[in-house]
Design a protein around this motif. Structure first.
Motif, mmCIF file in Angstrom:
data_model
loop_
_atom_site.group_PDB
_atom_site.id
_atom_site.type_symbol
_atom_site.label_atom_id
_atom_site.label_comp_id
_atom_site.label_asym_id
_atom_site.label_seq_id
_atom_site.Cartn_x
_atom_site.Cartn_y
_atom_site.Cartn_z
ATOM 1 N N TYR A 1 -7.210 3.000 -4.531
ATOM 2 C CA TYR A 1 -6.594 4.056 -5.315
ATOM 3 C C TYR A 1 -7.087 4.369 -6.426
ATOM 4 C CZ TYR A 1 -3.591 3.909 -0.852
ATOM 5 O OH TYR A 1 -3.582 4.090 0.059
ATOM 6 N N GLU B 1 1.189 -0.986 0.286
ATOM 7 C CA GLU B 1 -0.486 0.462 -0.197
ATOM 8 C C GLU B 1 0.763 1.169 0.336
ATOM 9 O OE1 GLU B 1 -4.301 1.633 2.209
ATOM 10 O OE2 GLU B 1 -2.923 -0.130 2.622
ATOM 11 N N LYS C 1 1.711 5.939 -6.952
ATOM 12 C CA LYS C 1 0.218 6.474 -7.719
ATOM 13 C C LYS C 1 0.067 5.528 -8.863
ATOM 14 C CE LYS C 1 -0.840 10.348 -5.200
ATOM 15 N NZ LYS C 1 0.220 9.920 -4.587
ATOM 16 N N ALA D 1 0.736 4.524 -2.959
ATOM 17 C CA ALA D 1 0.600 5.520 -2.388
ATOM 18 C C ALA D 1 1.359 7.086 -2.296
ATOM 19 C CB ALA D 1 0.137 6.053 -1.024
#
Length: 250
Positions: A167, A123, A130, A127
């Motif tokens: 996301y 993750e 992207k 993050a």
């Protein structure tokens, strides 16, 4: 989180946005998941290399339209030196170059997405960088147990669903097939059941691409697509070893 509820009396008159895609024909819609499976050492990673390079440029992938997107390729079977040689050969032979939209990770240990530690690390990557599309190659390196261990597979896919929801990423997984089943009539082809491990993966993904060897350096890609509006016919590919890439053939 809110849940939208639509009245059936007006549902057919609603206007919904077209489903965006990374690879067209329903192969890789945005914020969905796909899997490609086939025997070892038959070219799955080469096909995915070509997918990644096509997507970062928005160029056709074996005749399928793509939109230019950022790709994070997590490669857990080939070290950086061998990968660099392969990609350099393909870029030179095909004329398709690299750019900053392609992010490459080569870790022969993998990252275990059925564990809290692996999930936190993954993750964090998403993050920070992207990506629009994350490729995991192969599946066996992202879980800490066998792909037949249902609890571990569920923990991994639940986490990937959270990544997609939080996301907006798309997930593409490379996976292996089970050992062939033999009957008196010959080798038995079970379609999606050829995929190694629990059947949950076949139910979980939106798109399945099977790579079927047909001759030396020749394979066929077959498609089962949840979001395909039309039937996508199989395509035949032949490996160009000088280019380290496949080309479409009749």
């Amino acid at each position: 989180m809110s849940i939208d509820v639509y009245d059936g009396s007006t549902y057919l008159t609603q206007t919904f946005p077209d489903l965006p895609y990374i690879v067209g024909s329903g192969i890789m819609p945005t914020a969905m998941k796909a899997i490609m499976f086939g025997p070892p050492k038959k070219g799955k990673s080469i096909v995915l290399n070509q997918l990644a390079l096509s997507v970062i440029h928005g160029q056709d992938w074996f005749g399928f339209k793509t939109h230019p997107k950022r790709v994070l390729y997590m490669n857990f079977e080939v070290g950086h030196k061998s990968w660099q040689i392969r990609l350099r050969k393909y870029c030179k032979g095909s004329g398709v170059g690299m750019n900053g939209n392609l992010l490459l990770v080569s870790d022969l240990m993998g990252i275990r997405l059925d564990t809290p530690t692996g999930q936190v690390e993954m993750e964090k990557l998403v993050a920070v960088h992207k990506p629009h599309l994350v490729i995991f190659d192969p599946f066996k390196k992202i879980i800490s147990a066998s792909s037949s261990a249902e609890e571990n597979v569920l923990a991994c896919t639940d986490f990937l669903d959270k990544l997609i929801y939080n996301y907006g990423v798309s997930i593409f997984i490379c996976h292996h097939v089970r050992k062939s089943k033999i009957a008196q009539s010959g080798v038995v082809d079970l379609g999606s059941q050829e995929m190694m491990g629990t059947s949950h993966l076949a139910q979980w993904v939106d798109s399945m691409v099977s790579l079927v060897p047909v001759a030396q350096d020749k394979v066929r890609l077959e498609f089962e697509l949840r979001h395909g509006e039309d039937i996508v016919k199989p395509i035949n590919l032949e490996l160009d070893r000088a280019m380290a890439g496949f080309k479409v053939v009749p």
